[in-house]
Design a protein around this motif. Structure first.
Motif, mmCIF file in Angstrom:
data_model
loop_
_atom_site.group_PDB
_atom_site.id
_atom_site.type_symbol
_atom_site.label_atom_id
_atom_site.label_comp_id
_atom_site.label_asym_id
_atom_site.label_seq_id
_atom_site.Cartn_x
_atom_site.Cartn_y
_atom_site.Cartn_z
ATOM 1 N N GLU A 113 0.298 -1.350 -0.166
ATOM 2 C CA GLU A 113 0.001 0.130 0.001
ATOM 3 C C GLU A 113 0.918 1.660 0.329
ATOM 4 O O GLU A 113 0.681 2.099 -0.556
ATOM 5 N N GLN A 114 1.544 1.647 0.799
ATOM 6 C CA GLN A 114 2.840 2.359 0.361
ATOM 7 C C GLN A 114 3.157 2.994 -0.494
ATOM 8 O O GLN A 114 3.663 4.115 -1.402
ATOM 9 N N GLN A 116 1.145 4.039 -2.592
ATOM 10 C CA GLN A 116 0.693 5.608 -2.655
ATOM 11 C C GLN A 116 1.703 6.774 -2.269
ATOM 12 O O GLN A 116 1.688 7.786 -3.245
#
Length: 88
Positions: A34-35, A38
């Motif tokens: 997810e990082q 993003q």
């Protein structure tokens, strides 16, 4: 008997069990994925890209789709007329 006492001493209540370690590893991998996603979304937003060409939100895209969009946007900025960007 001595070995079983050593084993009992090393397994305290604070030591995570095998299943807990696996769950923590899965959560860590999901958080890292997810990082990374993003990070690419932020780079696309800096290039004023907020949706795909089909109108899909960047948040709905998976990591590979986002990488593809970022590469395309970077290719569009290359000045092919410059001598430094020529083939040979």
């Amino acid at each position: 008997m001595y070995e079983s006492r050593l084993l009992a001493d090393t397994q305290s209540e604070d030591t995570p069990q095998k299943g807990e370690v696996m769950n923590m590893a899965i959560l860590f991998a999901a958080a890292m994925a997810e990082q990374k996603k993003q990070f690419i979304i932020e780079r696309l937003n800096k290039r004023n890209i907020f949706r795909t060409e089909t109108g899909k939100s960047l948040q709905e895209c998976d990591y590979d789709e986002l990488k593809y969009l970022l590469v395309l946007s970077e290719f569009k900025e290359i000045d092919i007329a410059a001598d430094a960007n020529g083939w040979f």
